[in-house]
Design a protein around this motif. Structure first.
Motif, PDB file in Angstrom:
ATOM      1  N   GLN A  49       0.836  -1.194   0.000  1.00  0.00           N
ATOM      2  CA  GLN A  49       0.000   0.000   0.000  1.00  0.00           C
ATOM      3  C   GLN A  49       0.872   1.247   0.000  1.00  0.00           C
ATOM      4  O   GLN A  49       2.039   1.204   0.417  1.00  0.00           O
ATOM      5  N   GLN A  50       0.297   2.371  -0.456  1.00  0.00           N
ATOM      6  CA  GLN A  50       1.001   3.650  -0.437  1.00  0.00           C
ATOM      7  C   GLN A  50       0.309   4.607   0.523  1.00  0.00           C
ATOM      8  O   GLN A  50      -0.928   4.693   0.562  1.00  0.00           O
ATOM      9  N   ALA A  51       1.131   5.340   1.294  1.00  0.00           N
ATOM     10  CA  ALA A  51       0.616   6.316   2.254  1.00  0.00           C
ATOM     11  C   ALA A  51       1.760   7.245   2.631  1.00  0.00           C
ATOM     12  O   ALA A  51       2.918   7.027   2.249  1.00  0.00           O
ATOM     13  N   ASP A  52       1.459   8.289   3.379  1.00  0.00           N
ATOM     14  CA  ASP A  52       2.500   9.167   3.910  1.00  0.00           C
ATOM     15  C   ASP A  52       3.184   8.476   5.087  1.00  0.00           C
ATOM     16  O   ASP A  52       2.566   7.678   5.808  1.00  0.00           O
ATOM     17  N   ALA A  53       4.466   8.786   5.301  1.00  0.00           N
ATOM     18  CA  ALA A  53       5.208   8.175   6.402  1.00  0.00           C
ATOM     19  C   ALA A  53       6.261   9.146   6.909  1.00  0.00           C
ATOM     20  O   ALA A  53       6.674  10.083   6.204  1.00  0.00           O
ATOM     21  N   ARG A  54       6.696   8.912   8.133  1.00  0.00           N
ATOM     22  CA  ARG A  54       7.723   9.742   8.771  1.00  0.00           C
ATOM     23  C   ARG A  54       8.756   8.823   9.416  1.00  0.00           C
ATOM     24  O   ARG A  54       8.414   7.887  10.138  1.00  0.00           O
ATOM     25  N   TYR A  55      10.028   9.106   9.148  1.00  0.00           N
ATOM     26  CA  TYR A  55      11.146   8.414   9.778  1.00  0.00           C
ATOM     27  C   TYR A  55      12.042   9.452  10.453  1.00  0.00           C
ATOM     28  O   TYR A  55      12.368  10.479   9.842  1.00  0.00           O
ATOM     29  N   TYR A  56      12.444   9.186  11.681  1.00  0.00           N
ATOM     30  CA  TYR A  56      13.497  10.014  12.264  1.00  0.00           C
ATOM     31  C   TYR A  56      14.312   9.171  13.238  1.00  0.00           C
ATOM     32  O   TYR A  56      13.852   8.129  13.724  1.00  0.00           O
ATOM     33  N   GLY A  57      15.542   9.616  13.501  1.00  0.00           N
ATOM     34  CA  GLY A  57      16.399   8.852  14.390  1.00  0.00           C
ATOM     35  C   GLY A  57      17.786   9.443  14.473  1.00  0.00           C
ATOM     36  O   GLY A  57      18.062  10.542  13.972  1.00  0.00           O
ATOM     37  N   PHE A  58      18.682   8.698  15.107  1.00  0.00           N
ATOM     38  CA  PHE A  58      20.069   9.140  15.254  1.00  0.00           C
ATOM     39  C   PHE A  58      20.964   7.917  15.345  1.00  0.00           C
ATOM     40  O   PHE A  58      20.523   6.802  15.628  1.00  0.00           O
ATOM     41  N   GLU A  59      22.254   8.136  15.106  1.00  0.00           N
ATOM     42  CA  GLU A  59      23.284   7.146  15.396  1.00  0.00           C
ATOM     43  C   GLU A  59      24.544   7.899  15.792  1.00  0.00           C
ATOM     44  O   GLU A  59      24.795   9.012  15.306  1.00  0.00           O
ATOM     45  N   ALA A  60      25.307   7.323  16.698  1.00  0.00           N
ATOM     46  CA  ALA A  60      26.534   7.961  17.169  1.00  0.00           C
ATOM     47  C   ALA A  60      27.498   6.891  17.649  1.00  0.00           C
ATOM     48  O   ALA A  60      27.087   5.868  18.208  1.00  0.00           O
ATOM     49  N   ASP A  61      28.777   7.123  17.422  1.00  0.00           N
ATOM     50  CA  ASP A  61      29.801   6.271  18.018  1.00  0.00           C
ATOM     51  C   ASP A  61      30.994   7.130  18.396  1.00  0.00           C
ATOM     52  O   ASP A  61      31.320   8.118  17.725  1.00  0.00           O
ATOM     53  N   ALA A  62      31.628   6.777  19.503  1.00  0.00           N
ATOM     54  CA  ALA A  62      32.719   7.578  20.055  1.00  0.00           C
ATOM     55  C   ALA A  62      33.772   6.672  20.660  1.00  0.00           C
ATOM     56  O   ALA A  62      33.486   5.540  21.082  1.00  0.00           O
ATOM     57  N   SER A  63      35.005   7.180  20.725  1.00  0.00           N
ATOM     58  CA  SER A  63      36.108   6.449  21.330  1.00  0.00           C
ATOM     59  C   SER A  63      36.984   7.434  22.093  1.00  0.00           C
ATOM     60  O   SER A  63      37.224   8.556  21.631  1.00  0.00           O
ATOM     61  N   LEU A  64      37.463   7.016  23.263  1.00  0.00           N
ATOM     62  CA  LEU A  64      38.267   7.887  24.124  1.00  0.00           C
ATOM     63  C   LEU A  64      39.428   7.099  24.713  1.00  0.00           C
ATOM     64  O   LEU A  64      39.223   6.016  25.276  1.00  0.00           O
ATOM     65  N   ARG A  65      40.637   7.647  24.594  1.00  0.00           N
ATOM     66  CA  ARG A  65      41.801   7.055  25.264  1.00  0.00           C
ATOM     67  C   ARG A  65      41.788   7.502  26.717  1.00  0.00           C
ATOM     68  O   ARG A  65      41.739   8.708  27.004  1.00  0.00           O
ATOM     69  N   ILE A  66      41.827   6.536  27.633  1.00  0.00           N
ATOM     70  CA  ILE A  66      41.760   6.901  29.047  1.00  0.00           C
ATOM     71  C   ILE A  66      43.071   6.671  29.793  1.00  0.00           C
ATOM     72  O   ILE A  66      43.263   7.214  30.887  1.00  0.00           O
ATOM     73  N   ALA A  67      43.975   5.871  29.216  1.00  0.00           N
ATOM     74  CA  ALA A  67      45.227   5.627  29.940  1.00  0.00           C
ATOM     75  C   ALA A  67      46.244   4.973  29.027  1.00  0.00           C
ATOM     76  O   ALA A  67      45.900   4.384  27.991  1.00  0.00           O
ATOM     77  N   TYR A  91      50.700  -0.665  26.767  1.00  0.00           N
ATOM     78  CA  TYR A  91      49.305  -0.782  26.365  1.00  0.00           C
ATOM     79  C   TYR A  91      48.602   0.574  26.411  1.00  0.00           C
ATOM     80  O   TYR A  91      48.828   1.380  27.321  1.00  0.00           O
ATOM     81  N   THR A  92      47.754   0.783  25.441  1.00  0.00           N
ATOM     82  CA  THR A  92      46.852   1.934  25.423  1.00  0.00           C
ATOM     83  C   THR A  92      45.452   1.432  25.744  1.00  0.00           C
ATOM     84  O   THR A  92      44.982   0.455  25.150  1.00  0.00           O
ATOM     85  N   ILE A  93      44.790   2.097  26.690  1.00  0.00           N
ATOM     86  CA  ILE A  93      43.457   1.694  27.118  1.00  0.00           C
ATOM     87  C   ILE A  93      42.446   2.679  26.543  1.00  0.00           C
ATOM     88  O   ILE A  93      42.549   3.890  26.762  1.00  0.00           O
ATOM     89  N   ASN A  94      41.480   2.160  25.804  1.00  0.00           N
ATOM     90  CA  ASN A  94      40.428   2.973  25.203  1.00  0.00           C
ATOM     91  C   ASN A  94      39.062   2.479  25.651  1.00  0.00           C
ATOM     92  O   ASN A  94      38.868   1.284  25.882  1.00  0.00           O
ATOM     93  N   VAL A  95      38.123   3.395  25.746  1.00  0.00           N
ATOM     94  CA  VAL A  95      36.720   3.034  25.913  1.00  0.00           C
ATOM     95  C   VAL A  95      35.959   3.563  24.706  1.00  0.00           C
ATOM     96  O   VAL A  95      36.326   4.590  24.123  1.00  0.00           O
ATOM     97  N   ASP A  96      34.924   2.862  24.302  1.00  0.00           N
ATOM     98  CA  ASP A  96      34.133   3.299  23.159  1.00  0.00           C
ATOM     99  C   ASP A  96      32.670   2.983  23.394  1.00  0.00           C
ATOM    100  O   ASP A  96      32.322   2.150  24.234  1.00  0.00           O
ATOM    101  N   ALA A  97      31.810   3.666  22.665  1.00  0.00           N
ATOM    102  CA  ALA A  97      30.366   3.458  22.792  1.00  0.00           C
ATOM    103  C   ALA A  97      29.696   3.827  21.487  1.00  0.00           C
ATOM    104  O   ALA A  97      30.189   4.663  20.722  1.00  0.00           O
ATOM    105  N   LEU A  98      28.576   3.171  21.221  1.00  0.00           N
ATOM    106  CA  LEU A  98      27.737   3.553  20.096  1.00  0.00           C
ATOM    107  C   LEU A  98      26.287   3.402  20.512  1.00  0.00           C
ATOM    108  O   LEU A  98      25.946   2.651  21.435  1.00  0.00           O
ATOM    109  N   GLY A  99      25.427   4.120  19.823  1.00  0.00           N
ATOM    110  CA  GLY A  99      23.999   4.025  20.049  1.00  0.00           C
ATOM    111  C   GLY A  99      23.242   4.391  18.799  1.00  0.00           C
ATOM    112  O   GLY A  99      23.739   5.152  17.960  1.00  0.00           O
TER     113      GLY A  99
END
Length: 725
Positions: free
Chosen positions: A579-597, A602-610
């Motif tokens: 079927q055909q109709a009007d529609a709406r999509y919205y959202g986000f995505e993100a990813d990040a990385s951080l050196r903590i030590a 050794y290099t220690i990194n933390v990372d996250a995405l959503g």
């Protein structure tokens, strides 16, 4: 179009100077500035797209941090760690990406909630030329074992690969057509892997040999054999299991399956074993000013898909198995023009002959799918002058598709498209402006056999114009903020126009409409890229407004019965109508990385995405099978020879559902891995040990048609060895 194809080949061949010498370089020119394959830049996680990775996908190859839309690059150790039998499962941990998860063998990527026709899956810039867009039980004919890198483009930049690519583009890049002359006259890369969840054994290899200074020959192959998949609990979801137990309590019909036995199924997902092998050869002429190469590949797979179990009296259940075969020829050419207005001419083309048989339990062929397709692109890349750069080109595609058998839900049909596109970019100081336009002409024709009353017969023609414009501004060194506005038009696919019949793969009786109009949308996207010493962030937020949006929805059985009546067919499955109709999509995505030590070596990194997608059909409700919100966090320790990682992925429950769906529970997966390079200073030999779904959790993807009958894999211990020389 064949004349254009032949003339393009000839022009590139003539442009290669006879006396030129190839550059003795082991690195593909397109990735000359990329990070080493099995390492991440210092202080940056192997799971994020860092450093100066060059995005090959697109008419303007540029640094990944400079691309206006959302982009992910999977290569090296991260690709090895995430490697799975299907491209959908391989990419499922990338931001904004989910998978159709129709078993371990048939899983196609979902980008920003879009799947099927709205996501293009490419092999080295050209479509996979299979029928994976037709149904979720059809595998993508791309072997991740042989991939050197995988690029994911989300948003309007993907439209230059076709107006259907509203969700984005996945481009799997291999070495089948050599791009460079081996430094020592040869190069070999091999991979072997074992996964405990399905007793999966796989091996793949590719080799190049230089013949003189300008000719390179290539050969590759792979083999995969797996058993039924181990799962972390019952086969049926709690709701489906309750239905089966209720049916068992009142079971009186001897022809029905044993509902109590179905409800008791656990630990192993039946009918998911697979065997796949591939082989390919290629050759290239490579000079200082260009290259011209060809290849042939063969893909052969036999796999089962999970059973959609009957949970009520009168329902049928099948154990589908598919025998798939593709033979394919490819061509790629590039020539540097030596200056002037044009910098480079690129040509890419592919032809494939595909078929798969859907087998009955006795091994006979129930339904056969045949597909022949050809696709090509010619790109003219401009020289950069005063901050202005750009590229323009033409793309063509032709497909002849036929389904034969009692369960055929589509007529014999053909699709022909030709597209003209341009992308222009201007950079003035910290400001960069980018704009692109694509015109696409599509002809679709249904050609059922004479006297076949099951299907529509006729033609449809569509003219679609899509475009995007964007601005980005460098707020500081390594920090860029951008905004994109796009207007897209998409021609309906043959499946959306011509479907009329029962589709066993999705357990639905489908009805298309040959009267559909162009699907149109407006979109806006904001991006932020931050790449600084020890820290990186890539984030996108988007909103799309659709008119004439095409979706498949469950309707009253009388709709299908009216369509089936002239041919005397029965409607024995739930009725679904496009079927055909009007529609709406919205959202986000993100990813990040951080050196903590930094601790010792050794290099220690933390990372996250959503990521998150909200999709709604106006006056109807939620779009079906939309992935819920997800977050993933990890901690990683890196040294020159050892990388260790632990990550936790939480997928929230999905209670925004269409009327014919059921809710899906949240789940949390814990994964760990350790990578080791046994020879100091040699990045080409590595060993990776990983444990996925450590706690054997029962996890189900809401985006899967089979999520109530086929959970994701349970605990999976994997060993992967890579070697190159």
């Amino acid at each position: 179009m064949r004349h254009l194809y032949l003339l393009s080949v000839a022009s590139i061949a003539l442009a290669l100077p006879a006396g030129a010498y190839a550059a003795p370089n082991d690195t593909p020119p397109d990735a000359a500035n990329a990070a080493p394959a099995d390492s991440a830049p210092d202080g940056q996680s192997t799971t994020t797209n860092q450093g100066e990775d060059i995005v090959v996908t697109g008419v303007l190859q540029q640094s990944e941090k400079d691309v206006l839309s959302g982009t992910s690059i999977l290569t090296g150790e991260e690709l090895t760690r995430d490697l799975r039998p299907s491209i959908g499962e391989t990419l499922a941990r990338q931001p904004g990406v989910s998978a159709t998860s129709f078993g371990p063998s048939a899983s196609r990527p979902i980008l920003r909630g879009f799947q099927g026709e709205r996501v293009r899956v490419l092999t080295d810039g050209i479509g996979s030329i299979d029928v994976s867009n037709t149904s979720v039980d059809h595998a993508v004919v791309i072997d991740p074992l042989l991939a050197e890198r995988v690029e994911v483009l989300r948003g309007p930049s993907a439209l230059l690969y076709g107006s259907s690519a509203i969700g984005g583009v996945v481009n799997v890049i291999d070495s089948r057509i050599p791009r460079s002359v081996p430094e020592n006259g040869y190069r070999v890369n091999a991979i072997a892997s074992y996964g405990s969840a399905a007793n999966e054994r796989s091996v793949g290899g590719a080799g190049d040999v230089a013949i003189g200074s300008k000719i390179v020959l290539h050969a590759d192959g792979s083999y995969l054999n797996s058993d039924d998949l181990h799962i972390g609990g019952y086969v049926l979801s709690p709701a489906a299991r309750a239905q089966a137990l209720a049916a068992a309590a009142g079971q009186t019909t001897p022809d029905d399956p044993d509902f109590a036995a179905t409800a008791a199924l656990k630990d192993t997902l039946p009918n998911t074993a697979a065997k796949t092998w591939t082989a390919g050869v290629g050759a290239s002429i490579i000079t200082d000013t260009g290259s011209l190469g060809v290849s042939y590949s063969h893909y052969d797979s036999f796999y089962g898909v999970p059973i959609r179990y009957a949970t009520a009296s009168g329902e049928e259940q099948e154990a589908p198995r598919l025998s798939l075969l593709q033979n394919r020829f490819d061509l790629r050419g590039e020539v540097d023009t030596g200056g002037g207005f044009l910098k480079q001419i690129r040509l890419r083309a592919g032809y494939a002959n595909y078929r798969h048989f859907e087998l009955e339990e006795d091994g006979s062929v129930g339904t056969a799918f045949y597909n022949k397709g050809i696709e090509g692109r010619l790109e003219l890349v401009q020289s950069t002058r005063g901050g202005w750069s750009g590229a323009s080109g033409v793309q063509f595609f032709n497909r002849d598709f036929n389904v034969v058998g009692d369960e055929a839900f589509l007529p014999k049909n053909s699709t022909s498209q030709i597209g003209l596109f341009t992308l222009q970019q201007v950079e003035v100081g910290a400001l960069r402006a980018e704009g692109g336009v694509r015109y696409e002409s599509s002809d679709l024709e249904a050609n059922p056999e004479d006297g076949d009353l099951r299907f529509f017969a006729g033609k449809r023609h569509f003219d679609a114009v899509s475009g995007s414009a964007g601005l980005s501004y460098a707020l500081a060194e390594g920090v860029r903020l951008g905004v994109n506005v796009s207007r897209t038009e998409r021609a309906p696919s043959a499946e959306e126009l011509f479907a009329r019949g029962g589709h066993a793969g999705t357990q639905s009786w489908e009805v298309g409409s040959p009267d559909f109009r162009l699907e149109k949308s407006w979109g806006i996207e904001g991006t932020l890229h931050v790449h600084r010493e020890g820290f990186s962030l890539d984030a996108s937020a988007y909103y799309n407004w659709f008119s004439n949006y095409i979706s498949e929805n469950q309707v009253d059985p009388s709709v299908c019965e009216a369509v089936a009546a002239p041919s005397g067919r029965e409607v024995d499955l739930p009725c679904f109508q496009f079927q055909q109709a009007d529609a709406r999509y919205y959202g986000f995505e993100a990813d990040a990385s951080l050196r903590i030590a930094r601790i010792g070596g050794y290099t220690i990194n933390v990372d996250a995405l959503g990521d998150y997608v909200h999709a709604n059909i106006v006056d109807m409700g939620p779009v079906p099978r939309i992935p819920p919100m997800r977050v993933l966090g990890g901690i990683e320790a890196q040294s020159n020879r050892v990388t260790g990682r632990v990550e936790v992925e939480h997928v929230f429950d999905q209670d925004r559902i269409a009327p014919f769906e059921t809710e899906t529970s949240a789940y949390t997966l814990v994964n760990a891995s350790i990578g080791f390079k046994p020879i100091a200073g040699n990045d080409k030999i590595s060993l990776l040990l990983s444990a996925n779904n450590l706690f054997d959790v029962d996890a189900r993807r809401h985006s899967s048609f089979l999520k109530d009958f086929a959970p994701l894999g349970g605990r999976d211990l994997r060993v992967t060895v890579r070697a190159g020389f």
